[in-house]
Design an enzyme around this catalytic site. Sequence first.
Site, PDB file in Angstrom:
ATOM      1  N   ASP A  75      -4.126  -6.593   4.844  1.00 34.06           N
ATOM      2  CA  ASP A  75      -5.038  -7.636   5.445  1.00 34.06           C
ATOM      3  C   ASP A  75      -5.127  -9.094   4.864  1.00 34.06           C
ATOM      4  O   ASP A  75      -5.553 -10.234   5.688  1.00 34.06           O
ATOM      5  CB  ASP A  75      -6.446  -7.073   5.422  1.00 34.06           C
ATOM      6  CG  ASP A  75      -6.565  -6.005   6.272  1.00 34.06           C
ATOM      7  OD1 ASP A  75      -6.141  -5.839   7.551  1.00 34.06           O
ATOM      8  OD2 ASP A  75      -7.447  -5.020   6.187  1.00 34.06           O
ATOM      9  N   LYS A 109     -13.120  -0.252  15.362  1.00 34.94           N
ATOM     10  CA  LYS A 109     -11.772  -0.945  15.811  1.00 34.94           C
ATOM     11  C   LYS A 109     -11.364  -0.641  17.064  1.00 34.94           C
ATOM     12  O   LYS A 109     -10.626  -1.545  17.714  1.00 34.94           O
ATOM     13  CB  LYS A 109     -10.663  -0.414  14.717  1.00 34.94           C
ATOM     14  CG  LYS A 109     -10.885  -0.795  13.305  1.00 34.94           C
ATOM     15  CD  LYS A 109     -10.094  -0.081  12.122  1.00 34.94           C
ATOM     16  CE  LYS A 109     -10.409  -0.614  10.754  1.00 34.94           C
ATOM     17  NZ  LYS A 109     -10.046   0.400   9.688  1.00 34.94           N
ATOM     18  N   LYS A 154     -10.475  -4.107  19.234  1.00 32.53           N
ATOM     19  CA  LYS A 154      -9.129  -4.414  19.566  1.00 32.53           C
ATOM     20  C   LYS A 154      -8.856  -3.884  20.897  1.00 32.53           C
ATOM     21  O   LYS A 154      -7.492  -3.948  21.010  1.00 32.53           O
ATOM     22  CB  LYS A 154      -8.298  -3.813  18.337  1.00 32.53           C
ATOM     23  CG  LYS A 154      -8.688  -4.014  16.915  1.00 32.53           C
ATOM     24  CD  LYS A 154      -7.541  -3.779  15.923  1.00 32.53           C
ATOM     25  CE  LYS A 154      -8.289  -4.022  14.582  1.00 32.53           C
ATOM     26  NZ  LYS A 154      -7.306  -3.950  13.456  1.00 32.53           N
ATOM     27  N   ASN A 177       0.847  -1.075   0.207  1.00 31.08           N
ATOM     28  CA  ASN A 177      -0.058  -0.103   0.091  1.00 31.08           C
ATOM     29  C   ASN A 177       0.760   0.961   0.067  1.00 31.08           C
ATOM     30  O   ASN A 177       2.154   1.061  -0.117  1.00 31.08           O
ATOM     31  CB  ASN A 177      -0.924   0.054   1.212  1.00 31.08           C
ATOM     32  CG  ASN A 177      -0.184   0.039   2.424  1.00 31.08           C
ATOM     33  OD1 ASN A 177       0.807   0.764   2.920  1.00 31.08           O
ATOM     34  ND2 ASN A 177      -0.334  -1.318   3.024  1.00 31.08           N
ATOM     35  N   LYS A 225       9.580 -16.468 -11.001  1.00 29.09           N
ATOM     36  CA  LYS A 225       8.727 -15.532 -11.738  1.00 29.09           C
ATOM     37  C   LYS A 225       7.535 -15.905 -12.249  1.00 29.09           C
ATOM     38  O   LYS A 225       7.777 -16.913 -13.212  1.00 29.09           O
ATOM     39  CB  LYS A 225       9.653 -14.691 -12.643  1.00 29.09           C
ATOM     40  CG  LYS A 225       9.113 -13.378 -13.004  1.00 29.09           C
ATOM     41  CD  LYS A 225      10.020 -12.589 -13.886  1.00 29.09           C
ATOM     42  CE  LYS A 225       9.078 -11.687 -14.603  1.00 29.09           C
ATOM     43  NZ  LYS A 225       9.872 -11.222 -15.747  1.00 29.09           N
ATOM     44  N   PHE A 233      -4.177   3.096  14.882  1.00 31.22           N
ATOM     45  CA  PHE A 233      -4.618   3.951  13.691  1.00 31.22           C
ATOM     46  C   PHE A 233      -5.774   3.303  12.711  1.00 31.22           C
ATOM     47  O   PHE A 233      -5.742   2.238  12.347  1.00 31.22           O
ATOM     48  CB  PHE A 233      -3.290   4.328  12.846  1.00 31.22           C
ATOM     49  CG  PHE A 233      -2.594   5.446  13.485  1.00 31.22           C
ATOM     50  CD1 PHE A 233      -1.787   5.300  14.390  1.00 31.22           C
ATOM     51  CD2 PHE A 233      -2.536   6.451  12.780  1.00 31.22           C
ATOM     52  CE1 PHE A 233      -1.123   6.284  14.878  1.00 31.22           C
ATOM     53  CE2 PHE A 233      -1.964   7.924  13.026  1.00 31.22           C
ATOM     54  CZ  PHE A 233      -1.087   7.448  14.283  1.00 31.22           C
TER      55      PHE A 233
END
Length: 400
Positions: free
Chosen positions: A277, A335, A339, A208, A287, A321
Amino acid sequence: MLQGKTVVLGVSGGIAVYKAVELLRLLTKAGAEVHVVMTKSAQQFVTPLTFQTLSGNPVHTDLFNLYQEQEIGHISLADRADLFLLAPATANLIGKIAQGLADDLLTTSVMATKAPVLLAPAMNSNMYENPIYQRNQKLLREYGYHLLEPATGELACGWQGQGKLPDPELILSAAKSVLAPKDLFGCQILITAGPTREELDPVRYLTNYSSGKMGYAIAAAARQRGASVTLVSGPTNLSVPEGVSCVSVCSAEEMRSAVLEHYEAADIVIKAAAVADYRPVRRAEQKIKKSGDELVIELEKNPDILAELGEQKGARVLVGFAAETERLLAHAAEKLQKKHLDLIVANDITREGAGFDVDTNIVRFLHADGRVEEFDLMGKDQVANQLLNRVALLYQAKRP
Ligand code: PMT
């Protein structure tokens, strides 16, 4: 830490004066109001006009200049300063301060101030090693002055050795450290930052846009506030902040192992990393070759590291975060609760200047007791300090 603070930048004469120009730029960028005092010999290397233009304030050069004295005066300068930063500080300047000499505007102001004084020495390596200099340096430290160690490398005189002015970024970080409250002293903080990489084959991976800037800013600020900091970082291009111990990882599984290894010792955990995730079910040994029109990649769930930490939280402060593109508060609150966090930082990454790969962020803090705090656009270092203000209180509240 430097926002709105008055810094007196004292510049003495050496070839490294040009680096003080860059330091001035960094200080003003960090929000400090900077007043420059130059010694006579510093003016031989760079003109006061350069410092005046960049600081937006008149440069002070003369103890007996009536106009400067009327405008601000050396005592007033000494009084108004939150920090005196002397860079470069020559062996001569350090010697004079150590002996209590006050024969020009800079030494007089340093003697008259009650503000902390940070010196960044720069000199020839033989001068640095001279026992007289070493004694002066020791004496100043004993009096509570802060002295950086000069860097080692090729000196302007052609010598190789210790004596170079430390990097302006490093001086800036030391200045922040001097001004920072030491409210996290003695505490162990574990911080995660950056992206994870989930490999598909030897040349491709899923990831990301996280740059690591948010997590690294928290690590730097926590260190400046006196904490022992372990940073578990996914791949980034950033330098590890001074005094921070860094464990480099790649995949979510590697991040999990590193985090669990350091969890036992941690008093506070702040998870700013953007963890993938899902990961490919299989990593191809070779490859993957182009074949049909479609390639289907099967993914499986990665462990949720923060949720796992929440299950065995004990007396730790746990902060997460949440980067969201919709229903920011609802998703973040979910969250926070799932958590078992004390606080979650929600960033709405659809807003300009917020979230991934920028120097700024726009955040809300959601507390476990239901409070929500909303902030305007800030630098990531400011977000880090706002967060640590709350974290320090949570930490103190949990201590027996
Ligand atoms: O790195 P920068 O470019 O500076 O960008 C900063 C940031 C946008 C990455 C950062 O501010 C941020 O928001 N990080 C969290 C990104 C995110 O979307 O997290 P999440 O909603 O997937 O996860 C919530 C929390 O659980 C996070 O604290 C995350 O670290 C943690 N998590 C998530 C998944 C997982 N498998 N394990 C985890 O521990």
